[in-house]
Design an enzyme around this catalytic site. Sequence first.
Site, PDB file in Angstrom:
ATOM      1  N   ARG A  77       0.933  -1.188   0.056  1.00 35.07           N
ATOM      2  CA  ARG A  77      -0.089  -0.137  -0.003  1.00 35.07           C
ATOM      3  C   ARG A  77       0.692   1.162   0.151  1.00 35.07           C
ATOM      4  O   ARG A  77       1.655   1.431   1.012  1.00 35.07           O
ATOM      5  CB  ARG A  77      -0.904   0.059   1.274  1.00 35.07           C
ATOM      6  CG  ARG A  77      -1.461   1.214   1.383  1.00 35.07           C
ATOM      7  CD  ARG A  77      -2.574   1.149   2.595  1.00 35.07           C
ATOM      8  NE  ARG A  77      -3.384   2.615   2.561  1.00 35.07           N
ATOM      9  CZ  ARG A  77      -3.146   3.368   3.815  1.00 35.07           C
ATOM     10  NH1 ARG A  77      -2.620   3.157   5.057  1.00 35.07           N
ATOM     11  NH2 ARG A  77      -3.583   4.856   3.841  1.00 35.07           N
ATOM     12  N   HIS A 121      -3.087  11.004   1.247  1.00 39.20           N
ATOM     13  CA  HIS A 121      -2.713  10.680   2.606  1.00 39.20           C
ATOM     14  C   HIS A 121      -1.863  12.161   2.820  1.00 39.20           C
ATOM     15  O   HIS A 121      -0.722  12.253   3.288  1.00 39.20           O
ATOM     16  CB  HIS A 121      -1.511   9.620   2.491  1.00 39.20           C
ATOM     17  CG  HIS A 121      -1.073   8.997   3.524  1.00 39.20           C
ATOM     18  ND1 HIS A 121      -1.222   7.696   3.893  1.00 39.20           N
ATOM     19  CD2 HIS A 121      -0.559   9.415   4.977  1.00 39.20           C
ATOM     20  CE1 HIS A 121      -0.874   7.295   5.233  1.00 39.20           C
ATOM     21  NE2 HIS A 121      -0.586   8.308   5.778  1.00 39.20           N
ATOM     22  N   GLU A 167      -7.321   8.193   6.782  1.00 44.56           N
ATOM     23  CA  GLU A 167      -7.363   8.768   7.843  1.00 44.56           C
ATOM     24  C   GLU A 167      -7.827   9.988   8.138  1.00 44.56           C
ATOM     25  O   GLU A 167      -7.456  10.933   8.549  1.00 44.56           O
ATOM     26  CB  GLU A 167      -6.075   8.631   8.796  1.00 44.56           C
ATOM     27  CG  GLU A 167      -5.818   7.297   9.330  1.00 44.56           C
ATOM     28  CD  GLU A 167      -4.926   7.286  10.334  1.00 44.56           C
ATOM     29  OE1 GLU A 167      -4.185   8.469  10.549  1.00 44.56           O
ATOM     30  OE2 GLU A 167      -4.703   6.079  10.831  1.00 44.56           O
ATOM     31  N   ASN A 293      -7.067   1.174   9.896  1.00 42.98           N
ATOM     32  CA  ASN A 293      -5.895   1.513  10.556  1.00 42.98           C
ATOM     33  C   ASN A 293      -6.121   1.263  11.981  1.00 42.98           C
ATOM     34  O   ASN A 293      -6.925   2.014  12.457  1.00 42.98           O
ATOM     35  CB  ASN A 293      -5.210   2.988  10.290  1.00 42.98           C
ATOM     36  CG  ASN A 293      -4.856   2.978   8.628  1.00 42.98           C
ATOM     37  OD1 ASN A 293      -4.875   2.023   8.011  1.00 42.98           O
ATOM     38  ND2 ASN A 293      -4.446   4.426   8.550  1.00 42.98           N
ATOM     39  N   TYR A 295      -4.370   0.976  15.944  1.00 40.08           N
ATOM     40  CA  TYR A 295      -3.210   0.840  16.812  1.00 40.08           C
ATOM     41  C   TYR A 295      -3.486   0.647  18.338  1.00 40.08           C
ATOM     42  O   TYR A 295      -2.746  -0.356  18.854  1.00 40.08           O
ATOM     43  CB  TYR A 295      -2.397   2.519  16.569  1.00 40.08           C
ATOM     44  CG  TYR A 295      -1.894   2.657  15.155  1.00 40.08           C
ATOM     45  CD1 TYR A 295      -0.583   2.118  15.093  1.00 40.08           C
ATOM     46  CD2 TYR A 295      -2.369   3.138  14.180  1.00 40.08           C
ATOM     47  CE1 TYR A 295      -0.002   2.253  13.810  1.00 40.08           C
ATOM     48  CE2 TYR A 295      -1.837   3.160  12.934  1.00 40.08           C
ATOM     49  CZ  TYR A 295      -0.524   2.807  12.910  1.00 40.08           C
ATOM     50  OH  TYR A 295      -0.160   2.962  11.489  1.00 40.08           O
ATOM     51  N   GLU A 362      -3.237  -0.370   7.925  1.00 35.66           N
ATOM     52  CA  GLU A 362      -2.005   0.023   9.015  1.00 35.66           C
ATOM     53  C   GLU A 362      -2.047  -0.491  10.053  1.00 35.66           C
ATOM     54  O   GLU A 362      -3.325  -0.553  10.853  1.00 35.66           O
ATOM     55  CB  GLU A 362      -1.906   1.687   9.260  1.00 35.66           C
ATOM     56  CG  GLU A 362      -1.379   2.280   8.043  1.00 35.66           C
ATOM     57  CD  GLU A 362      -1.485   3.809   8.314  1.00 35.66           C
ATOM     58  OE1 GLU A 362      -0.984   4.015   9.431  1.00 35.66           O
ATOM     59  OE2 GLU A 362      -1.470   4.621   7.316  1.00 35.66           O
TER      60      GLU A 362
HETATM   61  C1  FCB Z   1      -0.995   6.793  10.945  1.00 43.25           C
HETATM   62  C2  FCB Z   1      -0.725   7.427   9.621  1.00 43.25           C
HETATM   63  C3  FCB Z   1       0.757   6.936   9.198  1.00 43.25           C
HETATM   64  C4  FCB Z   1       1.680   6.673  10.219  1.00 43.25           C
HETATM   65  C5  FCB Z   1       1.108   5.943  11.403  1.00 43.25           C
HETATM   66  C6  FCB Z   1       2.140   5.872  12.432  1.00 43.25           C
HETATM   67  O1  FCB Z   1      -1.750   7.433  11.744  1.00 43.25           O
HETATM   68  O2  FCB Z   1      -1.627   7.202   8.709  1.00 43.25           O
HETATM   69  O3  FCB Z   1       1.055   7.823   8.046  1.00 43.25           O
HETATM   70  O4  FCB Z   1       2.168   7.968  10.600  1.00 43.25           O
HETATM   71  O5  FCB Z   1      -0.025   6.606  11.607  1.00 43.25           O
END
Ligand code: FCB
Length: 456
Positions: A77, A121, A167, A293, A295, A362
């Site tokens: 990607r 992005h 995002e 995405n 985390y 992500e």
């Molecule tokens: C996300 C972003 C990516 C990178 C990661 C750590 O929020 O999309 O570009 O910075 O975090």
Amino acid sequence: MPHPQFPRGFLFGTATAAFQIEGSPYADGKKASIWDTFSHKKGKIRTGENADIACDTYLHPERDIDLMVALGMNAYRCSVAWSRVMPDGRGAVNQKGLDYYSRLVDLLLKRGITPFITLYHWDMPQLLEDGLGGFASRETCSLFADYATVVVKALGDRVKDWITLNEPWEHAALGHLLGDHAPGRRNPWTYLKVAHHELLAHGLGMQAIRAASADARVGITLSQTPILPVTDSLADIKAAALGDQFFNDFFLDGVYKGVYPEPLWSRTRLIHPHIGAEDMRIISGKVDFLGLNYYSREYARAAWYVPFLGAWVDEVDTGAGERVVNGYQFTNFNREVYPHGFYERLMYIKDRCGNPPVYITENGASFTDKLEDGQVHDPLRVAFLEGYMGEAANAARDGVDLRGYFIWTLMDNFEWREGYAKRFGLVYVDHATQERVIKDSGYWVREMIRSQKAGA
Ligand code: FCB
């Protein structure tokens, strides 16, 4: 620990973004994006660094692709920089910019790697920011669709998977409400305009992509951050529910239901942007997949002084560096490693959005890596991936329509306002010499892919 097992035909890749890796900000006719401008302003990047070289990918794309092959990846990607393709953001097309991406796609396909391309992005052409205020203006939504048409017409014979935007929450909030990201604004009115216009650009972009390429598959990448109450008081529970709508459901419901969630929407009525009669229908046009995405989770507390929300959301612990708090590892990006939240969020999306096809676009972690004797031992990242990929595999086993997983990121790169100080890569990069070294986590991923019983 046995390797997580994923469904047959699963895509394994890494994710990157143009601004974070390409460098060469003014090569071959490219003009500035808001990040070129912002990163050169004094005090905006914590380390004082910039992305003029970054991973030098614009000049040496083959070097990155060799690494993907070494890691055993079958997908990738990446994003296209609008300001390479249309340096003014509108009007004249810069053929040399398009040629670069066309060559990149050919190089990927030649090595058996399926490209997923993100069209936006966060790198708004500076001239659109200057002239229109970027996504603060409705006009930018149709200009985005024009740009999408140009890219998809040029690459759509070979690229089938498209992501409109990355995002939208982060871009709207960090860039236009908190001022930490480009373009550095701090205004709740602008925030809400940008959030709505990003989604409108997604909807119009999706129509443009399909018009330019009949067999295109189109999705949007949304971050999801579960918000929990910091205590079990009623006020904090309410704050968490609002926080969840603000971070997550606003975008998820916009795209999948064509409405903005209540009570958040009513609470912000004083700052609503104009919503055109067709906007919500356009925004909720059928997407082929969700890019997720993921985390970590965060915590909300009631905070009367925060306008509209009455809530403040933060990590449970605001210390710094790798550490263990209440039994949970933290990354040096101050994110709690809580893999089970990933499973829960995937199930939440399955239920709330009608079990859509999902690609993890992500997921990854930043830790303090050291290059020693030509090796990088990063056991914390290996444990992170074991945990998160394991939970994702469990969710797929329990019915989530999971199709692929793009780890953030291929190689250490320019981490926005953190500069090069935060390393998320599977590959270590010495930014002074551009030397690359595969980390232990990269080798773990390679073995994990090799071990797939269903076959990748
Ligand atoms: C996300 C972003 C990516 C990178 C990661 C750590 O929020 O999309 O570009 O910075 O975090």
